[in-house]
Design a protein around this motif. Structure first.
Motif, mmCIF file in Angstrom:
data_model
loop_
_atom_site.group_PDB
_atom_site.id
_atom_site.type_symbol
_atom_site.label_atom_id
_atom_site.label_comp_id
_atom_site.label_asym_id
_atom_site.label_seq_id
_atom_site.Cartn_x
_atom_site.Cartn_y
_atom_site.Cartn_z
ATOM 1 N N SER A 41 0.824 -1.217 0.000
ATOM 2 C CA SER A 41 0.000 0.000 0.000
ATOM 3 C C SER A 41 0.854 1.262 0.000
ATOM 4 C CB SER A 41 -0.963 0.008 1.194
ATOM 5 O OG SER A 41 -0.263 0.121 2.401
ATOM 6 N N GLY A 43 3.436 1.514 -1.858
ATOM 7 C CA GLY A 43 4.079 1.564 -3.168
ATOM 8 C C GLY A 43 5.259 0.630 -3.317
ATOM 9 N N CYS A 56 2.335 -3.202 -6.429
ATOM 10 C CA CYS A 56 1.229 -2.329 -6.822
ATOM 11 C C CYS A 56 1.610 -1.633 -8.119
ATOM 12 C CB CYS A 56 0.973 -1.291 -5.730
ATOM 13 S SG CYS A 56 -0.432 -0.227 -6.065
ATOM 14 N N ARG A 57 0.667 -1.599 -9.062
ATOM 15 C CA ARG A 57 0.910 -0.959 -10.354
ATOM 16 C C ARG A 57 -0.154 0.115 -10.570
ATOM 17 N NH1 ARG A 57 -0.487 -1.194 -15.748
ATOM 18 N NH2 ARG A 57 -2.201 -2.650 -15.453
ATOM 19 N N GLU A 58 0.273 1.247 -11.088
ATOM 20 C CA GLU A 58 -0.672 2.323 -11.381
ATOM 21 C C GLU A 58 -1.207 2.155 -12.795
ATOM 22 O OE1 GLU A 58 0.615 6.265 -10.505
ATOM 23 O OE2 GLU A 58 1.567 5.637 -8.629
ATOM 24 N N ARG A 59 -2.530 2.318 -12.938
ATOM 25 C CA ARG A 59 -3.158 2.275 -14.258
ATOM 26 C C ARG A 59 -3.526 3.698 -14.650
ATOM 27 N NH1 ARG A 59 -7.575 -2.504 -14.250
ATOM 28 N NH2 ARG A 59 -8.434 -1.236 -12.592
ATOM 29 N N PRO A 60 -3.262 4.062 -15.885
ATOM 30 C CA PRO A 60 -3.564 5.433 -16.323
ATOM 31 C C PRO A 60 -5.067 5.634 -16.522
ATOM 32 C CG PRO A 60 -2.761 4.132 -18.163
ATOM 33 C CD PRO A 60 -2.644 3.266 -16.932
ATOM 34 N N GLU A 61 -5.442 6.898 -16.644
ATOM 35 C CA GLU A 61 -6.821 7.247 -16.965
ATOM 36 C C GLU A 61 -7.144 6.649 -18.345
ATOM 37 O OE1 GLU A 61 -8.168 11.409 -18.269
ATOM 38 O OE2 GLU A 61 -8.381 11.364 -16.075
ATOM 39 N N ALA A 77 -7.553 7.414 -13.233
ATOM 40 C CA ALA A 77 -6.364 6.602 -12.951
ATOM 41 C C ALA A 77 -6.549 5.944 -11.588
ATOM 42 C CB ALA A 77 -5.123 7.485 -12.950
ATOM 43 N N ASP A 78 -6.062 4.713 -11.475
ATOM 44 C CA ASP A 78 -6.153 3.996 -10.205
ATOM 45 C C ASP A 78 -4.963 3.061 -10.045
ATOM 46 O OD1 ASP A 78 -6.857 2.144 -12.131
ATOM 47 O OD2 ASP A 78 -8.603 1.388 -11.070
ATOM 48 N N LYS A 79 -4.950 2.342 -8.947
ATOM 49 C CA LYS A 79 -3.870 1.397 -8.661
ATOM 50 C C LYS A 79 -4.458 0.003 -8.571
ATOM 51 C CE LYS A 79 -1.169 4.721 -6.042
ATOM 52 N NZ LYS A 79 -0.547 5.013 -4.763
#
Length: 95
Positions: A41, A43, A56-61, A77-79
């Motif tokens: 959580s 990162g 954890c991976r960030e997803r773009p908008e 955008a979310d994780k």
């Protein structure tokens, strides 16, 4: 496909493997879960030797489609939590 192992079954197997009681095994499992949750959580990533890496991976908008209406909507955008399985585990499953 077999049913997934429940927490109770996992604690019992862990206690047997550790030659310990279920209370200690449950505490150890809870501690590991808390450490992984806290690290991911924030990162970071956690590698479980022989099992895999949790990160954890960030997803773009992006634009997504509502399946009921077909309407295109913008998703913020979310994780997302991901896990890469270790080669040793893959090899042992595929024998």
């Amino acid at each position: 496909m077999a049913k997934p192992m429940t927490k109770t079954q996992l604690v019992a197997a862990l206690a047997e493997e550790m030659d310990s009681d279920k209370k200690s095994a449950s505490a150890a499992l809870d501690a590991i879960t808390n450490i992984i949750t806290r690290e991911v959580s924030q990162g970071g990533a956690v590698t479980l030797p022989g099992v895999g890496k949790i990160y954890c991976r960030e997803r773009p908008e992006r634009m997504v489609r509502n399946p009921a209406t077909g309407e295109q909507i913008k998703k913020e955008a979310d994780k997302v939590v991901k896990m890469t399985i270790a080669k040793a585990l893959k090899d042992s499953v595929n024998g």
